[in-house]
Design an enzyme around this catalytic site. Sequence first.
Site, PDB file in Angstrom:
ATOM      1  N   GLU A   1     -26.772  26.070   4.429  1.00 46.16           N
ATOM      2  CA  GLU A   1     -28.045  25.339   4.549  1.00 46.16           C
ATOM      3  C   GLU A   1     -28.122  24.213   3.515  1.00 46.16           C
ATOM      4  O   GLU A   1     -28.638  23.131   3.803  1.00 46.16           O
ATOM      5  CB  GLU A   1     -29.215  26.314   4.391  1.00 46.16           C
ATOM      6  CG  GLU A   1     -29.290  27.269   5.584  1.00 46.16           C
ATOM      7  CD  GLU A   1     -30.351  28.333   5.415  1.00 46.16           C
ATOM      8  OE1 GLU A   1     -30.226  29.144   4.483  1.00 46.16           O
ATOM      9  OE2 GLU A   1     -31.304  28.346   6.217  1.00 46.16           O
TER      10      GLU A   1
ATOM     11  N   GLU B   1     -26.682  35.577   7.945  1.00 52.02           N
ATOM     12  CA  GLU B   1     -27.935  36.265   7.582  1.00 52.02           C
ATOM     13  C   GLU B   1     -28.263  37.432   8.497  1.00 52.02           C
ATOM     14  O   GLU B   1     -28.810  38.442   8.060  1.00 52.02           O
ATOM     15  CB  GLU B   1     -29.106  35.270   7.587  1.00 52.02           C
ATOM     16  CG  GLU B   1     -29.148  34.338   6.377  1.00 52.02           C
ATOM     17  CD  GLU B   1     -28.337  33.066   6.566  1.00 52.02           C
ATOM     18  OE1 GLU B   1     -27.483  33.028   7.478  1.00 52.02           O
ATOM     19  OE2 GLU B   1     -28.558  32.109   5.806  1.00 52.02           O
TER      20      GLU B   1
END
Length: 701
Positions: free
Chosen positions: A104, A124
Amino acid sequence: MTQSVGLEMRDNVAILWIDNPPVNALSHHVRAGIVTGLEKASDAGAKAIVLAGKGGTFIAGADIKEFGKPLQEPGLPSVCDTIEATALPVVAAVEGNTLGGGLEVALSCHYRVANAKAKLGLPEVNLGLLPGAGGTQRLPRLLQNPVESITMVSSGRPVSGAKAAEIGLVDKTVDSGTVEAAVALANEIAEQDFENRRLSRVTLEMTDAIAAGFDAAMPTIARKAKGAIAPIRATECVRAAYEIPFNEGMKKERATFMELVVSDQSKALRHIFFAERASAKPPKDVKGDPRVVKKVGIIGAGTMGGGIAMTYAEAGIPVTVLEMTEDALDRGFATMEKNWARGIKSGRITKEGVAERMARLERTTSYDDLADCDLIVEAVFETMAIKKEVFGKLDAVAKKGAVLATNTSYLDINEIAAETSRPADVLGMHYFSPANIMPLLEIVRADETADDALLTALEMAKKTRKTPAIARVGHGFIGNRMLTPYLRQANLLVLEGASPDQVDKALTDFGWAMGPFAVSDLAGLDIGYKSRQDQKLDEHESRIYTAADRLVEAGFLGQKSGAGFYTYDPETRARSENSEATRIVSEVRSELGINTREISDEEIVERTQFALANEGAHVLGEGVAARASDIDVVYNYGYGYPRWRGGPMHYAESVGLKTVAAKISEWSDGAGGVHWTPSDLLMELAESGQSLADWDKENAS
Ligand code: 3HC
């Protein structure tokens, strides 16, 4: 700035070095350091910035240890926004692990240069989460093909730097010198306009084709998730990127992240993340280094021996396989080749790969040929007399310092070790069938096992990509010992009125890969039958298995005979009710004078799962397992326990040890009390309010 983010000027380019070993996780001081570093770079007169990681790796993600604790500003979403909004162009030098929050951060940079071998991913979902710092919104804005975004986010699987370039995730790949290449690119683009590289400004449009793609993907994602919620919620957020503006998408992503991070599923998955790392570490009292293993001997080329041989050959280690006869070797080698050939069909392995693996296997019928092996794993028939004979022979031929391992599932390894003149070299390496596929390796440390022999087994687990858990000697060690009370309750529930199908379904709904009766049919009902006869069960215990025994006596051996608790379609293996089994079960109920009753799915789950936790607590109290979390690892990796429930011990903890203990006390005082022996440790923990996690911290050796 903090020490974990350093600034280096290379002419006009500022390199911000992230330095937070071992994986450069985005701990609070790193996040703060990045924000300050961006300002310092600008103050230092830089024209462009490179974000790079020390230690050959970019950033492996948010700091998982910080989850569940109060957030310390700046949060990662705001750090990512700050990077993206920076007046200077920022280039990410992507190498090593660039995962989760790490990717990210890279997506918030304006350019990405990657090493071809780097691993870029959003894992995740493996922690019951979704990318919570813009990953679900920026990734689809960068990649052309929505399917790639859906796959990366919902599967959690990383892609290589090379693949990342193909799908448009990075601008350039290099085979070496990633940071230098990033600096070169930074110099090149320093004066260029890069407004269109701020991904938050990209507008996506939802077309009918894209919407249809999401509709088509969702059922598969839900099926593969097997009860886990994160992959579904994560995909919904990716979809939102096409439907709502960036800021709103970010709000949705954030709200979903906050909901997931406190969910039981995420807590369980984070628990197992740390549990599997802890179980792979040597006990604190163990000192020294592993022995060198250049060649492995396997005794037995049957299902277990063959699978174990495949495991070592796949890891590039030469193996000598010993059998009693050439015929047995022929059969074993043919099976191994056939198993690998299946991989060719599915594209997992090439024909050459199979040939290479087969070339690592030698065959023999003579113990003398094991003399040059550094580790010998015995996988012969599960009988003490035979095991002792094998170890006696091994003692005569094995070289000094060779580690001698038994794959026994139940037997007393101290007794086996005593058959040799070198008990310090003997331990258990208990593999699970099919051994080349199942990831668990239960390592059994016998009373006299030497430290370096134990370390060798741990090292071998790592080399062969197995997840190890260390047990002490005790009937059935950790996993199989706990299976007995679990199966006991499953069979009792059937006697009391549930059907095998109801029990199996309640447990697969709970998340287990298979229910106990389907597993028994798969393993062969004759196996349990024989083991019960060998053990000579007492009257209470043998009553429970009357129906199972009668099925075997009637020729219903499970899948291999076409029917057991269920009947199986010979073509598809689809199962359906075996009316004869139903008749046998009800006949047994009448003979035993049992008045059947309606049994709820809740009772099925509680009795079976609490039986596991109770036995797990016995295992822990006796020191057969060092940590409750090791038991969870064993059940996750060896028995098809739902990962998102954490493991039988974590599940008990999540229900509340007080509740579990109260139920077990109630059952042990009730009509079926003879089948329950409440664990003292469990009762004490429930009484004192101490958690298993705290117990692990205080007591793990
Ligand atoms: N946070 C905190 N600690 C971490 C960590 C993380 N993200 N990743 C790894 N560690 C720790 C491990 O617990 C281990 O600690 P230990 O030595 O005390 O046991 C140590 O770092 C080394 O880890 P491994 O033993 O796993 O090392 P490997 O080299 O085998 O693997 C890895 C490295 C592939 C990076 C692996 O550790 C891994 O998969 N880590 C998790 C990656 C991940 O899930 N990232 C996403 C996090 S969630 C997120 O980013 C949310 C965001 O969207 C907001």
